[in-house]
Scaffold this motif. Structure first.
Motif, PDB file in Angstrom:
ATOM      1  N   LEU A   2       0.833  -1.200   0.000  1.00 53.47           N
ATOM      2  CA  LEU A   2       0.000   0.000   0.000  1.00 53.47           C
ATOM      3  C   LEU A   2       0.866   1.248   0.000  1.00 53.47           C
ATOM      4  CD1 LEU A   2      -2.689  -0.796   2.703  1.00 53.47           C
ATOM      5  CD2 LEU A   2      -3.095  -0.272   0.317  1.00 53.47           C
ATOM      6  N   ILE A   4       0.211   4.959   0.646  1.00 49.77           N
ATOM      7  CA  ILE A   4      -0.868   5.859   1.087  1.00 49.77           C
ATOM      8  C   ILE A   4      -0.849   7.183   0.326  1.00 49.77           C
ATOM      9  CG2 ILE A   4       0.321   6.994   3.033  1.00 49.77           C
ATOM     10  CD1 ILE A   4      -2.350   6.425   4.623  1.00 49.77           C
ATOM     11  N   ARG A  65     -19.620   3.789  -8.561  1.00 55.54           N
ATOM     12  CA  ARG A  65     -19.615   3.440  -7.150  1.00 55.54           C
ATOM     13  C   ARG A  65     -18.392   2.600  -6.776  1.00 55.54           C
ATOM     14  NH1 ARG A  65     -23.609   3.814  -3.052  1.00 55.54           N
ATOM     15  NH2 ARG A  65     -22.054   4.394  -1.505  1.00 55.54           N
ATOM     16  N   GLU A  66     -18.094   1.629  -7.611  1.00 57.44           N
ATOM     17  CA  GLU A  66     -17.004   0.697  -7.269  1.00 57.44           C
ATOM     18  C   GLU A  66     -15.630   1.347  -7.355  1.00 57.44           C
ATOM     19  OE1 GLU A  66     -17.343  -2.983  -9.390  1.00 57.44           O
ATOM     20  OE2 GLU A  66     -19.435  -3.214  -8.775  1.00 57.44           O
ATOM     21  N   PHE A  67     -15.445   2.203  -8.346  1.00 56.01           N
ATOM     22  CA  PHE A  67     -14.133   2.845  -8.483  1.00 56.01           C
ATOM     23  C   PHE A  67     -14.067   4.166  -7.723  1.00 56.01           C
ATOM     24  CE2 PHE A  67     -14.000   0.368 -12.579  1.00 56.01           C
ATOM     25  CZ  PHE A  67     -13.008  -0.496 -12.159  1.00 56.01           C
TER      26      PHE A  67
ATOM     27  N   ILE B   4      -9.657  -0.848  -1.765  1.00 60.35           N
ATOM     28  CA  ILE B   4      -8.945   0.008  -0.818  1.00 60.35           C
ATOM     29  C   ILE B   4      -9.978   0.788  -0.006  1.00 60.35           C
ATOM     30  CG2 ILE B   4      -7.355   1.952  -0.562  1.00 60.35           C
ATOM     31  CD1 ILE B   4      -5.841  -0.309  -1.782  1.00 60.35           C
ATOM     32  N   THR B   6     -10.311   3.872   2.498  1.00 65.53           N
ATOM     33  CA  THR B   6      -9.558   5.012   3.057  1.00 65.53           C
ATOM     34  C   THR B   6     -10.418   5.690   4.111  1.00 65.53           C
ATOM     35  OG1 THR B   6     -10.264   6.197   1.095  1.00 65.53           O
ATOM     36  CG2 THR B   6      -7.942   5.713   1.246  1.00 65.53           C
ATOM     37  N   VAL B   8     -10.419   9.078   6.571  1.00 65.90           N
ATOM     38  CA  VAL B   8      -9.780  10.358   6.885  1.00 65.90           C
ATOM     39  C   VAL B   8     -10.652  11.101   7.883  1.00 65.90           C
ATOM     40  CG1 VAL B   8      -8.942  12.557   5.959  1.00 65.90           C
ATOM     41  CG2 VAL B   8      -8.786  10.493   4.557  1.00 65.90           C
ATOM     42  N   MET B  44      -5.923   6.718   7.030  1.00 68.10           N
ATOM     43  CA  MET B  44      -5.621   5.288   6.991  1.00 68.10           C
ATOM     44  C   MET B  44      -6.032   4.705   5.647  1.00 68.10           C
ATOM     45  SD  MET B  44      -7.028   2.213   9.405  1.00 68.10           S
ATOM     46  CE  MET B  44      -8.762   2.459   9.096  1.00 68.10           C
ATOM     47  N   ALA B  45      -5.235   3.798   5.139  1.00 70.34           N
ATOM     48  CA  ALA B  45      -5.624   3.054   3.941  1.00 70.34           C
ATOM     49  C   ALA B  45      -5.535   1.563   4.262  1.00 70.34           C
ATOM     50  CB  ALA B  45      -4.714   3.410   2.782  1.00 70.34           C
ATOM     51  N   MET B  46      -6.562   0.843   3.892  1.00 71.86           N
ATOM     52  CA  MET B  46      -6.588  -0.609   4.115  1.00 71.86           C
ATOM     53  C   MET B  46      -6.770  -1.305   2.774  1.00 71.86           C
ATOM     54  SD  MET B  46      -9.371  -1.203   7.059  1.00 71.86           S
ATOM     55  CE  MET B  46      -8.975  -1.191   8.786  1.00 71.86           C
ATOM     56  N   ALA B  61     -20.573  -0.144   0.563  1.00 73.85           N
ATOM     57  CA  ALA B  61     -20.126   1.252   0.501  1.00 73.85           C
ATOM     58  C   ALA B  61     -21.112   2.155   1.250  1.00 73.85           C
ATOM     59  CB  ALA B  61     -19.996   1.692  -0.951  1.00 73.85           C
ATOM     60  N   ASP B  62     -22.417   1.876   1.096  1.00 70.86           N
ATOM     61  CA  ASP B  62     -23.442   2.670   1.793  1.00 70.86           C
ATOM     62  C   ASP B  62     -23.317   2.526   3.301  1.00 70.86           C
ATOM     63  OD1 ASP B  62     -24.525   3.681  -0.474  1.00 70.86           O
ATOM     64  OD2 ASP B  62     -26.123   2.184  -0.648  1.00 70.86           O
ATOM     65  N   ASP B  65     -20.455   4.413   4.543  1.00 71.20           N
ATOM     66  CA  ASP B  65     -20.815   5.827   4.456  1.00 71.20           C
ATOM     67  C   ASP B  65     -21.635   6.262   5.674  1.00 71.20           C
ATOM     68  OD1 ASP B  65     -19.959   7.461   2.516  1.00 71.20           O
ATOM     69  OD2 ASP B  65     -21.865   7.565   1.422  1.00 71.20           O
ATOM     70  N   ARG B  76     -14.138   5.812   2.468  1.00 75.91           N
ATOM     71  CA  ARG B  76     -14.416   5.464   1.069  1.00 75.91           C
ATOM     72  C   ARG B  76     -13.934   4.052   0.823  1.00 75.91           C
ATOM     73  NH1 ARG B  76     -14.375  10.190  -2.488  1.00 75.91           N
ATOM     74  NH2 ARG B  76     -13.670   8.888  -4.193  1.00 75.91           N
ATOM     75  N   GLN B  78     -13.026   1.732  -2.576  1.00 75.83           N
ATOM     76  CA  GLN B  78     -12.897   1.757  -4.041  1.00 75.83           C
ATOM     77  C   GLN B  78     -12.116   0.527  -4.481  1.00 75.83           C
ATOM     78  OE1 GLN B  78     -11.173   5.621  -3.033  1.00 75.83           O
ATOM     79  NE2 GLN B  78     -11.531   6.179  -5.164  1.00 75.83           N
ATOM     80  N   ARG B  79     -12.439   0.015  -5.638  1.00 74.57           N
ATOM     81  CA  ARG B  79     -11.675  -1.120  -6.168  1.00 74.57           C
ATOM     82  C   ARG B  79     -10.209  -0.746  -6.326  1.00 74.57           C
ATOM     83  NH1 ARG B  79     -14.995  -3.639 -11.065  1.00 74.57           N
ATOM     84  NH2 ARG B  79     -12.889  -4.320 -11.613  1.00 74.57           N
TER      85      ARG B  79
END
Lengths: 452, 89
Positions: A2, A4, A65-67, B4, B6, B8, B44-46, B61-62, B65, B76, B78-79
């Protein structure tokens, strides 16, 4: 592993610098909809568009949504209606525009392009009928876009079509006088039109295209501008390199979305269009990029050189990021859709003459420009002729999307709404071109068209 | 699918715990985590694997949120592909 910083940088581009996919456009062939009975043909057009593109908006939304990347517009382009409707027993092609408009509403796309005729060498019966139908078709529909190709480098300039289009633009403006001549914002006159352009209003699905195809237009003027902020005062070699790197990233994202959309819709991927397209939002402006290079305002001397560099670097950076690049691919300079351009026009620094010079080195032409409502049709035609000459001689696409706003004078503002923005009415040359336009005929193709 | 996440927001106790708990309840496996504090902002990013998550991606995602607004941070998902596309050749 990762990283960041890369993750945050990407999200910063999306959240704060307006990085987005400007359009996912599905091109649909309507060649199999042709027939004699106009009502039946209109029905077939509606059925085919709504069937082929029924999932376009839904799948576009899922990908967004996915990206986590906005896809601002989902659109459809179709085979030039002049070809599809040519065998029909009707003079007025508005019925086909209405069918497209209904289909656009049904599937939820905001524009459908392809109310189009290609007349660079002359008119067929269907071409003439289509062009004559443009004012009514655009006035009576909401989402249909029209385009007419009047010139190519190979064929020269069809000056009869140029003359006719000046009149058609005037008539379209007058039929939509209440909205400032809004129909003209949906009408493009081209030289060297391309068959796979995903951007409106000039999109159509060319005759060399497959049955159905997905074309994607990326964007990102804000990202380029922010990247250039880090290169303040540096020589142009650094500027060009910075733009190339940014364009590469933006295009990679476009390619990813294009591939995904193509896979999920079960439709072949066509091209990614690398164009930098502005929106009226603050920080999403091509003018801002040119000013970041050191101009106090777009329109100042040096603007054409700055735009030439930008246009070239965007292509060089983008071309390696996509398996197929096409469409218009360059920088767009639509006045009403770019807050920086509007500002420059209002301050008097950016004129129509300078814009014309800029169109020699960018990917389109005089785009989204409002002119006084009393501008004669012959002057509009002459503007088209000048742009067509630039396109034909320089072997590039040029276009004119000009709005002679009825009742408006220089300094007025025409509000076109949404992405189309607001256009300050600009002065045109005081000289007349009526006798020039009245000649008609064809301006021959330039010598360099003979390339075989 | 690898994605991923994220996060913040203003730094406080328990952010990682709450986000991890939510992901765990959804069957999302955490593969890697990196975090930093930038000017009081927790970032943080996972890297996660959502293949064990029975819900559609949009629903996950909802939920993230909704939880983010309760926690006063932004989350967030995201792929992973988008970051690879932008930063790797």
């Amino acid at each position: 592993m990762l990283n960041i910083n890369e993750i945050l940088e990407t999200n910063e581009m999306i959240n704060r610098q307006h990085l987005d996919i400007r359009t996912v456009t599905m091109g649909i062939s309507l060649r199999d909809c042709a027939g004699e009975d106009a009502v039946r043909v209109a029905g077939k057009i509606y059925d085919k568009v709504t069937k082929k593109a029924e999932n376009l908006v839904k799948i576009g939304g899922e990908i967004e949504r996915e990206f986590g990347i906005p896809i601002v517009n989902k659109r459809v382009s179709v085979t030039p209606i002049s070809l599809v409707a040519e065998s029909c027993d009707t003079e007025d092609y508005t019925i086909f525009a209405e069918a497209l408009d209904r289909a656009a509403h049904e599937i939820g796309v905001n524009f459908v392009g392809g109310f189009t005729a290609l007349v660079h060498k002359g008119f067929t019966v269907g071409d003439t009928r289509l062009i004559r139908s443009i004012p009514r078709a655009l006035a009576e529909t909401e989402r249909v876009c029209a385009s007419v190709n009047v010139a190519t480098t190979r064929a020269g300039i069809n000056m009869d079509a140029v003359r006719l289009m000046g009149e058609i633009i005037k008539e379209s403006a007058e039929l939509t006088a209440a909205t400032g001549g809004f129909a003209c914002a949906k009408l493009v006159v081209f030289a060297n039109a391309v068959e796979d352009n995903p951007f409106m209003a000039g999109a159509f699905h060319g005759v060399g295209e497959p049955e159905c195809v997905i074309n994607v237009g990326v964007s990102g003027p804000g990202v380029v501008k922010v990247a250039l902020e880090a290169a303040k005062g540096q020589p142009f070699d650094v500027v060009a390199d910075t733009i190339k790197k940014t364009a590469f990233r933006v295009t990679r994202m476009g390619q990813l979305v294009a591939r995904e959309a193509s896979l999920r819709l079960g439709v072949p991927f066509g091209i990614v269009d690398l164009s930098l397209a502005p929106t009226p939002a603050a920080g999403d402006s091509v003018a801002d990029i040119l000013e970041e290079m050191g101009l106090t305002s777009v329109g100042a001397h040096g603007t054409t050189a700055a735009l030439a560099l930008l246009n070239d670097a965007v292509k060089k950076g983008g071309v390696m990021a996509s398996s197929h690049v096409g469409g218009l691919s360059g920088a767009f300079i639509p006045v009403s859709e770019d807050a920086g351009m509007i500002r420059a026009v209002q301050s008097g620094v950016l004129t129509i003459e300078k814009l014309e010079a800029m169109t020699c080195v960018c990917s389109v032409g005089l785009d989204m420009i409002a002119v006084p409502g009393d501008t004669p049709a012959s002057t509009l035609s002459a503007i088209i002729a000048d742009e067509a000459a630039i396109g034909v001689v320089n072997n590039k696409t040029t276009a004119v999307r000009v709005i002679p706003a009825p009742g408006r004078v220089v300094g007025d503002i025409v509000d076109l709404g949404g992405l189309l923005g607001t256009a300050p009415v600009m002065p045109v040359s005081g000289g007349g071109s009526a006798d020039f336009i009245a000649r008609g005929g064809r301006i021959p193709a330039p010598l360099h068209s003979l390339r075989n | 699918m690898r994605a991923i996440v994220t996060v913040v927001g203003r730094d406080r106790v328990g952010i990682i715990a709450e986000v991890s708990a939510l992901l765990s309840r959804s069957g999302v496996n955490i593969l890697d985590i990196t975090q930093t504090v930038l000017q009081d902002y927790f970032t943080m990013a996972m890297l996660v694997d959502t293949s064990g998550c029975p819900k559609p991606f949009a629903e996950l995602a909802d939920e993230l949120d909704a939880r983010a607004s309760e926690m006063g941070v932004s989350i967030r998902i995201q792929r992973e592909d988008i970051f690879d596309a932008m930063h790797k050749i």
